[in-house]
Design a protein around this motif. Structure first.
Motif, short mmCIF file in Angstrom:
data_model
loop_
_atom_site.label_atom_id
_atom_site.label_comp_id
_atom_site.label_asym_id
_atom_site.label_seq_id
_atom_site.Cartn_x
_atom_site.Cartn_y
_atom_site.Cartn_z
N TRP A 68 43.52 -21.43 57.58
CA TRP A 68 43.19 -20.12 58.14
C TRP A 68 44.16 -19.80 59.28
N GLN A 69 45.12 -18.93 58.99
CA GLN A 69 46.10 -18.48 59.98
C GLN A 69 46.12 -16.95 59.92
N PRO A 70 45.14 -16.31 60.54
CA PRO A 70 44.99 -14.87 60.36
C PRO A 70 46.07 -14.04 61.07
N GLU A 71 46.54 -13.04 60.34
CA GLU A 71 47.41 -12.00 60.89
C GLU A 71 46.59 -10.72 60.79
N VAL A 72 46.21 -10.19 61.94
CA VAL A 72 45.29 -9.05 61.97
C VAL A 72 46.05 -7.76 62.24
N GLY A 73 45.83 -6.79 61.38
CA GLY A 73 46.36 -5.44 61.59
C GLY A 73 45.20 -4.50 61.85
N VAL A 119 43.45 -8.11 57.27
CA VAL A 119 43.71 -9.49 57.69
C VAL A 119 44.38 -10.23 56.54
N LYS A 120 45.52 -10.83 56.88
CA LYS A 120 46.25 -11.68 55.94
C LYS A 120 46.25 -13.09 56.49
N SER A 121 46.28 -14.05 55.59
CA SER A 121 46.38 -15.44 55.99
C SER A 121 47.38 -16.11 55.07
N ASP A 122 48.36 -16.73 55.65
CA ASP A 122 49.40 -17.42 54.88
C ASP A 122 50.07 -16.46 53.89
N GLY A 123 50.25 -15.21 54.32
CA GLY A 123 50.94 -14.21 53.51
C GLY A 123 50.08 -13.49 52.49
N SER A 167 46.54 -11.45 51.31
CA SER A 167 45.49 -10.60 51.85
C SER A 167 44.16 -11.37 51.83
#
Length: 158
Positions: free
Chosen positions: A40-45, A70-74, A76
């Motif tokens: 779990w490595q979230p990238e939040v937009g 939210v994307k995790s490891d590229g 969605s």
């Protein structure tokens, strides 16, 4: 109370929350359950929008829309769109004061409700709560007003 005091109170600005409600809600997790097996490595937009409309005598509906991607490891992980709304009684304000109240003050009231809804929905989808950071709606409103004024100046020059 004298008639003069009653008249001066009637001219005072009035603000009251009539109702706060959830207008629309959407949750999508297109890559589940595979997304749960990855780190779990979230990238939040986060995208924020507001809409305002008059719904009667001195009554205004303000709708704050939060779109969280939210994307995790590229991939969605999930998408949440929440429309948190409020019905506000506003009297005695005009022009810039009214614009500021509808564009910044009311969304400021609605944001904690929308943030809680997003956190709860993420949890119900099997994900950790997001804990969205507070938003400075006064700064967003000021930025929007500057863009609007710049656009009006550009139109006048053509």
């Amino acid at each position: 109370m004298s008639e003069e005091n009653a008249q001066s109170q009637a001219n005072q600005p009035q603000f009251a929350i009539q109702r706060i409600y959830l207008k629309d809600l959407s949750f999508e997790s297109p890559n589940s359950p595979a997304v749960f097996s990855k780190a779990w490595q979230p990238e939040v937009g986060l995208e924020i929008n507001t809409k305002t409309r008059s719904v009667g005598d001195d009554l205004y509906e303000v709708v704050l829309t939060l779109t969280v991607t939210v994307k995790s490891d590229g991939d969605s992980a999930f998408l949440i769109e929440a429309q948190q709304a409020g019905l506000f009684l506003i009297k005695g304000l005009e022009g810039g004061q009214m614009q500021h109240t509808l564009g910044a003050f009311c969304p400021n009231i609605l944001f904690p409700y929308a943030r809680e809804t997003v956190d709860s929905l993420a949890n119900r989808g099997g994900f950790p709560a997001l804990g969205l950071a507070p938003v400075n709606f006064d700064a967003l409103f000021a930025e929007q007003m500057q863009k609007q004024q710049a656009g009006e100046k550009a139109e006048q020059q053509h």
